[in-house]
Design an enzyme around this catalytic site. Structure first.
Site, short mmCIF file in Angstrom:
data_model
loop_
_atom_site.label_atom_id
_atom_site.label_comp_id
_atom_site.label_asym_id
_atom_site.label_seq_id
_atom_site.Cartn_x
_atom_site.Cartn_y
_atom_site.Cartn_z
N ASN A 37 1.02 -0.83 0.16
CA ASN A 37 0.13 0.11 -0.16
C ASN A 37 1.24 0.84 0.26
O ASN A 37 1.99 1.13 1.41
CB ASN A 37 -1.03 -0.23 1.35
CG ASN A 37 -1.89 1.31 1.27
OD1 ASN A 37 -2.23 1.28 -0.18
ND2 ASN A 37 -3.28 1.13 2.34
N TYR A 159 -7.14 7.51 13.63
CA TYR A 159 -7.10 5.85 12.69
C TYR A 159 -8.03 5.15 12.94
O TYR A 159 -8.74 4.52 14.01
CB TYR A 159 -6.28 5.03 13.19
CG TYR A 159 -5.99 4.27 12.96
CD1 TYR A 159 -5.55 3.60 11.97
CD2 TYR A 159 -6.44 2.72 13.19
CE1 TYR A 159 -5.19 2.17 10.38
CE2 TYR A 159 -6.38 1.50 12.89
CZ TYR A 159 -5.39 1.31 11.86
OH TYR A 159 -6.43 0.23 11.18
N ASP A 205 -7.40 -1.37 17.80
CA ASP A 205 -5.84 -1.29 16.96
C ASP A 205 -5.41 -0.62 17.29
O ASP A 205 -6.09 0.74 16.85
CB ASP A 205 -6.03 -1.97 15.77
CG ASP A 205 -4.66 -1.29 14.67
OD1 ASP A 205 -3.93 -1.47 15.59
OD2 ASP A 205 -4.26 -1.49 13.74
N HIS A 207 -2.56 0.81 16.59
CA HIS A 207 -1.87 1.24 14.70
C HIS A 207 -0.07 2.26 15.50
O HIS A 207 0.11 2.88 14.88
CB HIS A 207 -2.57 1.92 14.15
CG HIS A 207 -2.52 1.75 12.29
ND1 HIS A 207 -1.76 2.23 12.05
CD2 HIS A 207 -2.95 0.67 12.27
CE1 HIS A 207 -2.21 1.95 10.82
NE2 HIS A 207 -1.73 1.39 10.83
N GLU A 257 2.01 -6.83 11.68
CA GLU A 257 1.21 -7.49 10.39
C GLU A 257 2.25 -6.31 9.56
O GLU A 257 1.97 -6.51 8.35
CB GLU A 257 -0.10 -6.07 10.31
CG GLU A 257 -0.27 -4.50 10.30
CD GLU A 257 -1.44 -3.83 10.62
OE1 GLU A 257 -2.47 -4.74 10.77
OE2 GLU A 257 -0.73 -2.99 10.35
N ARG A 278 0.29 -11.81 13.44
CA ARG A 278 -0.26 -11.24 12.37
C ARG A 278 -0.10 -10.88 10.94
O ARG A 278 -0.18 -10.03 9.86
CB ARG A 278 -0.58 -9.54 12.93
CG ARG A 278 -1.52 -9.32 13.57
CD ARG A 278 -3.43 -9.03 13.65
NE ARG A 278 -3.42 -8.06 13.21
CZ ARG A 278 -4.50 -7.19 12.28
NH1 ARG A 278 -4.77 -8.75 12.20
NH2 ARG A 278 -4.39 -6.82 11.33
N GLU A 334 -8.78 -11.59 9.78
CA GLU A 334 -9.55 -10.27 10.00
C GLU A 334 -9.57 -10.08 8.24
O GLU A 334 -10.20 -10.21 7.23
CB GLU A 334 -8.40 -8.90 9.85
CG GLU A 334 -8.97 -7.52 9.56
CD GLU A 334 -7.70 -6.72 8.91
OE1 GLU A 334 -6.35 -6.81 9.37
OE2 GLU A 334 -7.65 -4.84 9.95
O1 KDG Z 1 -1.51 -0.47 4.80
C1 KDG Z 1 -1.84 -0.53 5.68
C2 KDG Z 1 -3.45 -1.08 6.76
O2 KDG Z 1 -3.13 -2.32 6.06
C3 KDG Z 1 -3.77 -1.09 7.84
O3 KDG Z 1 -3.62 0.19 8.32
C4 KDG Z 1 -4.65 -1.59 8.87
O4 KDG Z 1 -4.10 -1.85 10.42
C5 KDG Z 1 -4.41 -2.26 9.82
C6 KDG Z 1 -5.32 -3.40 10.54
O5 KDG Z 1 -5.08 -3.67 10.99
O6 KDG Z 1 -6.27 -3.99 9.80
MG MG Z 2 -3.23 -2.96 11.87
#
Ligand code: KDG
Ligand code: MG
Length: 397
Positions: A37, A159, A205, A207, A257, A278, A334
């Site tokens: 992304n 967020y 999240d 983040h 992630e 993740r 998710e």
């Molecule tokens: O590209 C970044 C997103 O995938 C992220 O911000 C989404 O943290 C995220 C999530 O848990 O879905």
């Molecule tokens: Mg996330």
């Protein structure tokens, strides 16, 4: 079963996706997702200039050898661009192998451990009443695990409260205030728990937005709410800080992630510092590596929670769901969903029903691409937002 052709297809059905299509001399084809992304074209160049020339004429059945060839053979290891490119090749080759065997991919990965995978959508609201409305709507659609993200008083955009985080043009800027968040988040989560009761799994999240001691405070304050998890409370490059959070709270943690390598996950797993890992096939080197990460995690009873934000293409969902179906330590998937146009471009066998996702029984991972439809949605450069503290300091998005 040699590779005759490999092509990158870039499209933007509501958001950008990069897809690798590999075709064998016998006419079988497989798809892999290579979307990073906000940095999509870097992976396109990596694939086109460096990877595809090495694929032509190779035996499509040699998945492990091809993975090692691209990983070790490049000398420069790891990172999101390299690993997304390797992932795209890897997932496309698994797709081809399963199609050649006439089997849904989960059969090649060990067969079904379950028939359907628990999933969680995103509930968002600019404030608590809006979030409660969204949660009620999602409950009405059968979801029993829900991620909660809410606007924070005093901050204009938080967020996860906006369906599309990607921005055309240059990156949008968001303001962030850790203390304002810390005053608000425990109250917001308590209100949600009181409204939905104990039966609904609640996720949140952070983040990567807090400092270690702030994260420990939050994890401790919400302990009695029995969240399914608190995700990414801090940036996780430095594993020592997770150790500190862990010492202060039993709130389950989900991290990984943005990880690309099994080595990024190793300490967190082996020291039992997390409860959910993740990583996702696209950003962590495909099924070949993510399967190893999941197996390592299983030794410590850590379960999978493959990243499934909207920037994971339907192809990555296909791969993740077949792996999730086979793994003994699958935890949750998710499911942020995709824009309707993406459904048109990527016909798929996987489906949602009653709080769960199913992989489908089509040979391979069950996701294809309609190239004529894809051509109607051309790529446009877009970015994730950047985040600043109220004094202007650049912070973690
Ligand atoms: O590209 C970044 C997103 O995938 C992220 O911000 C989404 O943290 C995220 C999530 O848990 O879905
Ligand atoms: Mg996330």
């Amino acid at each position: 079963m040699n590779i005759r052709e490999a092509r990158v297809i870039i499209c933007s059905p509501g958001r950008n996706f990069v897809t690798l299509r590999i075709e064998t001399e016998s006419g079988l084809h497989g798809l892999g997702d290579a979307t990073v992304n906000g940095r999509e074209m870097a992976v396109v160049a990596y694939l086109q200039d460096h990877v595809i020339p090495c694929l032509l004429g190779r035996d499509a059945g040699r998945i492990e050898d091809t993975w090692q060839y691209l990983y070790r053979g490049a000398y420069w290891r790891g990172g999101p661009i390299t690993m997304a490119a390797i992932a795209a090749v890897d997932v496309a080759l698994w797709d081809i192998k399963a199609k050649a065997a006439g089997m849904p991919l989960y059969q090649l990965l060990g067969g079904a451990s379950r028939e359907r995978m628990l999933c969680y959508p995103h509930a968002r609201g600019v404030d608590v009443p809006a979030l409660l409305d969204h949660v009620a709507a999602l409950r009405g659609q059968g979801y029993r695990a829900i991620r909660l993200q809410c606007g924070i008083p005093g901050l204009d955009r938080a967020y996860g409260t906006d369906a599309s985080q990607a921005r055309r043009g240059l990156p949008a800027e968001q303001l962030w205030d850790c203390e304002a968040y810390l005053r608000f988040a425990p109250r917001m989560l308590r209100t949600m728990r009181e409204h939905v009761g104990e039966e609904v799994d609640l996720l949140h999240d952070v983040h990567h937005r807090l400092t270690p001691i702030q994260a420990a405070r939050l994890a401790r304050e919400v302990e009695s709410l029995h969240l399914f998890w608190l995700e990414d409370p801090v940036p996780a490059e430095n594993h020592e800080v997770i150790r500190m959070i862990r010492q202060h709270s039993t709130t389950p943690l989900a991290i990984g992630e943005v990880f690309n390598s099994i080595h990024d996950c190793r300490a967190l797993i082996q020291e039992q510092l997390i409860d959910y890992i993740r990583v996702t096939p696209v950003h962590a080197g495909g099924l070949t590596q993510v399967r190893r990460i999941a197996d390592l995690a299983a030794l410590w009873q850590i379960r999978t929670a493959f990243h499934g934000a909207g920037d994971m293409s339907p192809v990555t969902y296909g791969a993740a769901l077949h792996l999730g179906r086979a793994l003994s330590n699958f935890g949750i998937q998710e499911f942020a969903g995709h824009p309707p146009e993406a459904r048109e471009v990527f016909p798929r066998a996987w489906a949602y029903a009653d709080g769960h996702l199913t992989s489908g029984e089509a040979p391979g991972h069950g996701v294809d691409i309609d190239e004529a439809a894809a051509a109607r949605f051309p790529y446009t450069r877009s970015y994730l937002p950047v985040c600043r503290l109220t004094d202007g300091t650049l912070w973690n998005y």
